[in-house]
Design a protein around this motif. Structure first.
Motif, PDB file in Angstrom:
ATOM      1  N   GLU A 591      -5.091 -15.383   0.547  1.00 11.13           N
ATOM      2  CA  GLU A 591      -4.064 -16.404   0.329  1.00 11.13           C
ATOM      3  C   GLU A 591      -2.694 -15.775   0.119  1.00 11.13           C
ATOM      4  OE1 GLU A 591      -5.050 -19.156  -2.714  1.00 11.13           O
ATOM      5  OE2 GLU A 591      -7.014 -19.658  -1.879  1.00 11.13           O
ATOM      6  N   LEU A 592      -2.673 -14.646  -0.586  1.00 14.08           N
ATOM      7  CA  LEU A 592      -1.401 -13.972  -0.825  1.00 14.08           C
ATOM      8  C   LEU A 592      -0.813 -13.451   0.477  1.00 14.08           C
ATOM      9  CD1 LEU A 592       0.574 -13.102  -3.032  1.00 14.08           C
ATOM     10  CD2 LEU A 592      -0.759 -11.018  -3.313  1.00 14.08           C
ATOM     11  N   MET A 593      -1.639 -12.890   1.348  1.00 19.69           N
ATOM     12  CA  MET A 593      -1.144 -12.416   2.641  1.00 19.69           C
ATOM     13  C   MET A 593      -0.608 -13.561   3.492  1.00 19.69           C
ATOM     14  SD  MET A 593      -3.642  -9.333   3.925  1.00 19.69           S
ATOM     15  CE  MET A 593      -5.210  -9.921   3.309  1.00 19.69           C
ATOM     16  N   GLU A 594      -1.209 -14.719   3.369  1.00 25.97           N
ATOM     17  CA  GLU A 594      -0.773 -15.862   4.166  1.00 25.97           C
ATOM     18  C   GLU A 594       0.464 -16.528   3.584  1.00 25.97           C
ATOM     19  OE1 GLU A 594      -5.131 -17.191   5.977  1.00 25.97           O
ATOM     20  OE2 GLU A 594      -4.414 -18.062   4.096  1.00 25.97           O
ATOM     21  N   SER A 595       0.587 -16.552   2.251  1.00 29.31           N
ATOM     22  CA  SER A 595       1.702 -17.262   1.620  1.00 29.31           C
ATOM     23  C   SER A 595       2.930 -16.376   1.410  1.00 29.31           C
ATOM     24  CB  SER A 595       1.263 -17.846   0.276  1.00 29.31           C
ATOM     25  OG  SER A 595       0.903 -16.802  -0.627  1.00 29.31           O
ATOM     26  N   SER A 596       2.726 -15.090   1.098  1.00 29.38           N
ATOM     27  CA  SER A 596       3.848 -14.183   0.798  1.00 29.38           C
ATOM     28  C   SER A 596       3.628 -12.829   1.465  1.00 29.38           C
ATOM     29  CB  SER A 596       3.980 -14.011  -0.724  1.00 29.38           C
ATOM     30  OG  SER A 596       4.143 -15.236  -1.379  1.00 29.38           O
ATOM     31  N   PRO A 597       3.560 -12.812   2.791  1.00 25.64           N
ATOM     32  CA  PRO A 597       3.240 -11.546   3.469  1.00 25.64           C
ATOM     33  C   PRO A 597       4.267 -10.454   3.236  1.00 25.64           C
ATOM     34  CG  PRO A 597       4.004 -13.189   5.042  1.00 25.64           C
ATOM     35  CD  PRO A 597       3.799 -13.906   3.743  1.00 25.64           C
ATOM     36  N   ASP A 598       5.526 -10.826   2.986  1.00 24.61           N
ATOM     37  CA  ASP A 598       6.550  -9.812   2.755  1.00 24.61           C
ATOM     38  C   ASP A 598       6.347  -9.083   1.431  1.00 24.61           C
ATOM     39  OD1 ASP A 598       7.085 -12.302   1.576  1.00 24.61           O
ATOM     40  OD2 ASP A 598       9.219 -11.886   1.396  1.00 24.61           O
ATOM     41  N   ALA A 599       5.598  -9.678   0.506  1.00 22.33           N
ATOM     42  CA  ALA A 599       5.322  -9.027  -0.779  1.00 22.33           C
ATOM     43  C   ALA A 599       4.143  -8.081  -0.698  1.00 22.33           C
ATOM     44  CB  ALA A 599       5.061 -10.080  -1.857  1.00 22.33           C
ATOM     45  N   VAL A 600       3.360  -8.203   0.361  1.00 19.20           N
ATOM     46  CA  VAL A 600       2.158  -7.364   0.522  1.00 19.20           C
ATOM     47  C   VAL A 600       2.106  -6.816   1.950  1.00 19.20           C
ATOM     48  CG1 VAL A 600       0.748  -8.378  -1.305  1.00 19.20           C
ATOM     49  CG2 VAL A 600       0.825  -9.479   0.935  1.00 19.20           C
ATOM     50  N   SER A 601       3.218  -6.299   2.420  1.00 17.60           N
ATOM     51  CA  SER A 601       3.308  -5.863   3.813  1.00 17.60           C
ATOM     52  C   SER A 601       2.271  -4.813   4.152  1.00 17.60           C
ATOM     53  CB  SER A 601       4.712  -5.323   4.106  1.00 17.60           C
ATOM     54  OG  SER A 601       5.676  -6.341   4.053  1.00 17.60           O
ATOM     55  N   LEU A 602       2.022  -3.874   3.238  1.00 15.30           N
ATOM     56  CA  LEU A 602       1.056  -2.834   3.558  1.00 15.30           C
ATOM     57  C   LEU A 602      -0.367  -3.384   3.582  1.00 15.30           C
ATOM     58  CD1 LEU A 602       1.388   0.169   4.248  1.00 15.30           C
ATOM     59  CD2 LEU A 602       0.475   0.677   1.985  1.00 15.30           C
ATOM     60  N   MET A 603      -0.627  -4.421   2.802  1.00 11.71           N
ATOM     61  CA  MET A 603      -1.936  -5.066   2.861  1.00 11.71           C
ATOM     62  C   MET A 603      -2.130  -5.723   4.229  1.00 11.71           C
ATOM     63  SD  MET A 603      -4.649  -5.643   0.847  1.00 11.71           S
ATOM     64  CE  MET A 603      -4.091  -5.712  -0.857  1.00 11.71           C
ATOM     65  N   VAL A 604      -1.073  -6.355   4.748  1.00 10.39           N
ATOM     66  CA  VAL A 604      -1.166  -6.951   6.078  1.00 10.39           C
ATOM     67  C   VAL A 604      -1.346  -5.859   7.131  1.00 10.39           C
ATOM     68  CG1 VAL A 604      -0.025  -8.458   7.754  1.00 10.39           C
ATOM     69  CG2 VAL A 604       0.246  -8.902   5.316  1.00 10.39           C
ATOM     70  N   THR A 605      -0.719  -4.709   6.930  1.00 14.25           N
ATOM     71  CA  THR A 605      -0.936  -3.568   7.814  1.00 14.25           C
ATOM     72  C   THR A 605      -2.404  -3.133   7.787  1.00 14.25           C
ATOM     73  OG1 THR A 605       1.345  -2.780   7.563  1.00 14.25           O
ATOM     74  CG2 THR A 605      -0.296  -1.156   8.224  1.00 14.25           C
ATOM     75  N   ALA A 606      -3.013  -3.142   6.604  1.00 19.22           N
ATOM     76  CA  ALA A 606      -4.436  -2.819   6.503  1.00 19.22           C
ATOM     77  C   ALA A 606      -5.287  -3.866   7.216  1.00 19.22           C
ATOM     78  CB  ALA A 606      -4.841  -2.714   5.033  1.00 19.22           C
ATOM     79  N   LEU A 607      -4.884  -5.133   7.115  1.00 22.21           N
ATOM     80  CA  LEU A 607      -5.594  -6.194   7.840  1.00 22.21           C
ATOM     81  C   LEU A 607      -5.551  -5.931   9.341  1.00 22.21           C
ATOM     82  CD1 LEU A 607      -6.926  -9.058   7.908  1.00 22.21           C
ATOM     83  CD2 LEU A 607      -4.588  -9.981   8.036  1.00 22.21           C
ATOM     84  N   HIS A 608      -4.390  -5.496   9.839  1.00 20.53           N
ATOM     85  CA  HIS A 608      -4.242  -5.166  11.258  1.00 20.53           C
ATOM     86  C   HIS A 608      -5.225  -4.074  11.671  1.00 20.53           C
ATOM     87  CE1 HIS A 608      -2.335  -2.624  14.434  1.00 20.53           C
ATOM     88  NE2 HIS A 608      -2.161  -3.790  15.012  1.00 20.53           N
ATOM     89  N   LEU A 609      -5.429  -3.100  10.784  1.00 23.42           N
ATOM     90  CA  LEU A 609      -6.362  -2.011  11.088  1.00 23.42           C
ATOM     91  C   LEU A 609      -7.806  -2.479  11.025  1.00 23.42           C
ATOM     92  CD1 LEU A 609      -6.824   1.029  11.607  1.00 23.42           C
ATOM     93  CD2 LEU A 609      -6.705   1.377   9.139  1.00 23.42           C
ATOM     94  N   ALA A 610      -8.077  -3.486  10.194  1.00 27.58           N
ATOM     95  CA  ALA A 610      -9.465  -3.865   9.912  1.00 27.58           C
ATOM     96  C   ALA A 610     -10.102  -4.713  10.996  1.00 27.58           C
ATOM     97  CB  ALA A 610      -9.522  -4.627   8.583  1.00 27.58           C
ATOM     98  N   GLN A 611      -9.320  -5.485  11.714  1.00 23.76           N
ATOM     99  CA  GLN A 611      -9.931  -6.560  12.480  1.00 23.76           C
ATOM    100  C   GLN A 611     -10.245  -6.207  13.927  1.00 23.76           C
ATOM    101  OE1 GLN A 611      -8.183 -10.439  11.642  1.00 23.76           O
ATOM    102  NE2 GLN A 611      -9.567 -10.431   9.893  1.00 23.76           N
ATOM    103  N   ARG A 612     -10.018  -4.965  14.294  1.00 28.91           N
ATOM    104  CA  ARG A 612     -10.507  -4.503  15.592  1.00 28.91           C
ATOM    105  C   ARG A 612     -10.975  -3.070  15.473  1.00 28.91           C
ATOM    106  NH1 ARG A 612      -5.986  -6.077  19.986  1.00 28.91           N
ATOM    107  NH2 ARG A 612      -5.518  -8.168  19.219  1.00 28.91           N
ATOM    108  N   ALA A 613     -11.911  -2.701  16.305  1.00 29.35           N
ATOM    109  CA  ALA A 613     -12.364  -1.313  16.306  1.00 29.35           C
ATOM    110  C   ALA A 613     -11.215  -0.404  16.736  1.00 29.35           C
ATOM    111  CB  ALA A 613     -13.545  -1.147  17.266  1.00 29.35           C
TER     112      ALA A 613
END
Length: 702
Positions: A591-613
């Motif tokens: 929810e935090l990544m969806e509502s305030s992605p600019d506050a957790v930019s590196l977490m969203v970067t980790a999400l980018h790494l996680a969702q494809r091989a």
């Protein structure tokens, strides 16, 4: 850094003279009766029923120096502090877990935060009032510190019920803030990345770059890292343009040290012109990583130059003889902020000793008689490329380039004769992890072997001197200083650094070290009940809350760093538990990544790494030069989802156990070959560097 204790007007020192922290020792000569954070101060507060005045800062902080000169060296103010409070001084770089809690409280009470931080705390460590810098008397809309001291002291004595009410409310906030969310699903990557791009676009300064319209502006490393991935993923050109504009404006402005390399902490204005002059190790490490990725993405030598100059600055001025990197350089020298870095036309002419070249250099770096800084001095910055400035000046670009190159070296040599800002020589382990990553990747992208050697020296120092046999990692090191237990981000940053170092030199001992540090992090900080990582280990009596903050601040959040480390180790070692834990973190903060992605930019970067091989690249060979030729091509291409395995010689049983994917690769004596697997498809073995680069460029465009 010099650790001599400044003297009060009586020539005495307080108990901070016995501390090893440079920041605490800077206050040893104050007439304030300072205590370090600890049981002695807490017991005195309880016995005397006085509130604690908690002052938090760091050695390179300019406004911390200002408040010390104005208030803590003032006999009248110090007398009130000593009479009515128990005064505790904290170095936020040594005790980030203390700083984190009380910074959250100050931000909740005032809506903002920063250093110096001033917090008034009950004897049982509950905050009830706070702020940042206070002038000694009312000024510029800020209440005077003397007035604050009287008001807070009276409030504490006369309204105990309100104090209880305030502390209860703040404690409830801190507990909620410490573990804010609970989720059950990993968010959709495409939707989350699109949302992050929109949020960052809304706050982007399209004229000067960065993400606020007015100053101060801080280097937005995590947001730029995310935008580079979004640009490649989506093909949206605006995302890359946002990154490039910001990186160019920062590097052309005064926030970048045009002579010595390296970035200052932040700009006080929207144009990146006038900085606060302290240089922090973490800023320079995190920015180097972004400039290197921009160089890979665009092929532009500008970004390579800035990254190389910054790393050279760190090797030259921040690396310690035994390995590892100092924490910071001060903003002030000779009692003035920025004095070391500013110039007048006369000083330039004297250093260059050639009137025409000095004139060109002054025009290029905008050094003028009236100046762009205090007292008619100028901080060096450029207003365009050499060719653009040459055209405006009506001179040949080659002539200007030669004048700048030769003149820059002369100015740097002349500047070296000045009294330099102090350096804080303590080693902060998390920040060293960042710089090990920056040095290792600097070698990968730029090819400068000195950066690899520097990363290896730092990694050896940390793993041999600061990592115990039982897996406990220290937080910081200084000669003669007692050990301080590592926080979760120390473990995560070191794990990331060791993975980067393995991908740079192929030494599996670094990868084994990363696995060991990660296992220890999981054992000490993982929340088995709710998931994600606590910032501190359990059973800390001096902390009123045990947090697991996911938000990026001046440095990335420990949970984001850990998620990246877990995913990268999973991709290399195949250990399923690492991916499971990473996915639990991503689900918790969906929810935090969806509502305030600019506050957790590196977490969203980790999400980018996680969702494809990832794209798996394996290079096998015995000839080091041939392996290096192939490795160089791999690192010329921006592949944020990449797992690189380097293997020199035939793998043994231990290597197969650590890197099970090697069992699927054929090793042939005397042969050097690269395998590339992407989207469950593997290429034919690649032996020619140019063909390998072409294949990887095709992968990057998919």
């Amino acid at each position: 850094m010099s650790t001599s204790s400044p003297r009060s007007s009586q020539g005495s020192t307080n108990r901070l003279a016995a501390e090893t922290s440079p920041y605490l020792r800077q206050h040893a000569g104050n007439p304030v009766d300072w205590y370090p954070w600890g049981k002695e101060a807490f017991a005195l507060a309880r016995e005397s029923d006085r509130p604690i005045l908690l002052s938090v800062g760091y050695s390179a902080c300019h406004w911390c120096h200002v408040m010390e000169r104005e208030s803590f060296e003032n006999e009248l103010i110090a007398g009130i502090m000593n009479e009515r409070f128990v005064n505790v001084k904290v170095d936020r770089e040594e005790r980030p877990e203390v700083d984190e809690i009380y910074m959250a409280a100050v931000q909740a009470m005032t809506g903002s935060g920063g250093w110096p931080m001033t917090v008034f705390v009950t004897p049982d460590l509950q905050p009830f009032y706070g702020g940042t810098y206070f002038p000694p008397e009312d000024r510029d809309g800020r209440p005077g510190f003397l007035k604050i001291l009287h008001a807070v002291s009276d409030h504490y004595r006369e309204e105990p019920d309100r104090i209880v009410e305030q502390t209860k409310r703040i404690q409830e906030f801190l507990e909620q803030n410490a573990d804010p969310l609970r989720g059950e699903r990993i968010p959709n990557e495409t939707r989350t990345l699109d949302g992050a791009y929109r949020v960052l676009t809304d706050s982007f300064d399209s004229r000067y770059g960065g993400f606020s319209g007015t100053g101060p502006k801080f280097p937005p490393s995590a947001s730029l890292t995310l935008l580079l991935r979004y640009s490649q993923e989506s093909g949206v050109a605006d995302a890359l343009e946002m990154v490039e504009l910001t990186l160019r404006k920062m590097a052309e402005g005064d926030m970048y040290d045009q002579l010595g390399g390296g970035f200052h902490r932040y700009s006080v204005d929207e144009r990146w012109l006038v900085p606060h002059f302290e240089k922090m190790l973490y800023d320079n490490a995190l920015l180097v990583l972004v400039y290197l990725e921009a160089a890979q993405t665009t092929g532009d030598s500008f970004y390579r130059r800035v990254a190389r100059e910054t790393l050279n600055y760190v090797v030259r001025e921040m690396e310690r003889p035994d390995g590892g990197y100092s924490a910071a350089q001060d903003a002030d020298s000779e009692g003035e902020e920025g004095l070391f870095f500013v110039w007048t036309p006369e000083q330039v002419e004297e250093a260059i000793n050639d009137e025409h070249q000095a004139h060109l250099l002054c025009r290029y770096y905008d050094v003028t008689p009236h100046g762009n800084y205090e007292g008619g001095t100028s901080v060096l910055h450029v207003k365009g490329s050499v060719s653009e400035v040459a055209r405006k000046l009506g001179v040949d670009a080659a002539e200007l380039a030669e004048a700048v190159s030769a003149g820059r070296a002369k100015l740097l040599a002349r500047r070296a004769e000045r009294i330099a800002p102090d350096r804080d020589d303590k080693i902060v382990v998390a920040w060293n992890g960042f710089m090990i990553s920056a040095m290792a990747r600097g070698f990968q992208v730029l090819g400068d072997r000195c950066f690899l050697l520097s990363a290896q020296r730092a990694a050896r120092f940390i793993t041999k001197s600061l990592l115990a046999d039982d897996g406990e990692l220290q937080h910081r090191w200084m000669p003669g200083a007692p050990p301080l237990p590592g926080q979760q981000d120390d473990y995560a940053a070191v794990a990331c650094g060791l993975v980067d170092l393995y991908e740079a030199d192929g030494d599996t001992s670094w990868l084994q070290g990363a696995v060991g540090v990660t296992e220890s992090m999981l054992e000490r900080f993982w929340d088995e009940e709710r998931g994600a990582f606590y910032y501190t280990e359990a059973e800390r009596e001096d902390l009123i809350v045990r947090s697991k903050n996911p938000l990026d601040s001046a440095t990335p959040s420990g949970n984001s760093l850990a998620t990246l480390a877990l995913l990268r180790l999973h991709h290399l070692t195949g250990r399923a538990i690492y991916r499971q834990r990473a996915e639990q973190v991503l689900a918790l903060y969906a929810e935090l990544m969806e509502s305030s992605p600019d506050a957790v930019s590196l977490m969203v970067t980790a999400l980018h790494l996680a969702q494809r091989a990832p794209t798996e690249v394996t290079i096998l060979g015995e000839n080091e030069d041939e392996v290096e030729d192939l490795r160089r091509e791999v690192n010329a291409v921006f592949l944020p989802r990449r797992a690189l395995t380097l293997q020199y010689g035939r793998p043994d049983d231990e290597t197969f156990k650590l890197l099970p994917a090697l069992r699927r690769r054929d090793f042939v004596e005397g042969d050097t070959v690269a395998y590339v697997c992407h989207d469950a498809e593997c290429s034919l073995p690649q032996r020619e560097p140019a063909k390998l680069r072409g294949l990887l460029q095709q992968v990057a465009r998919r």
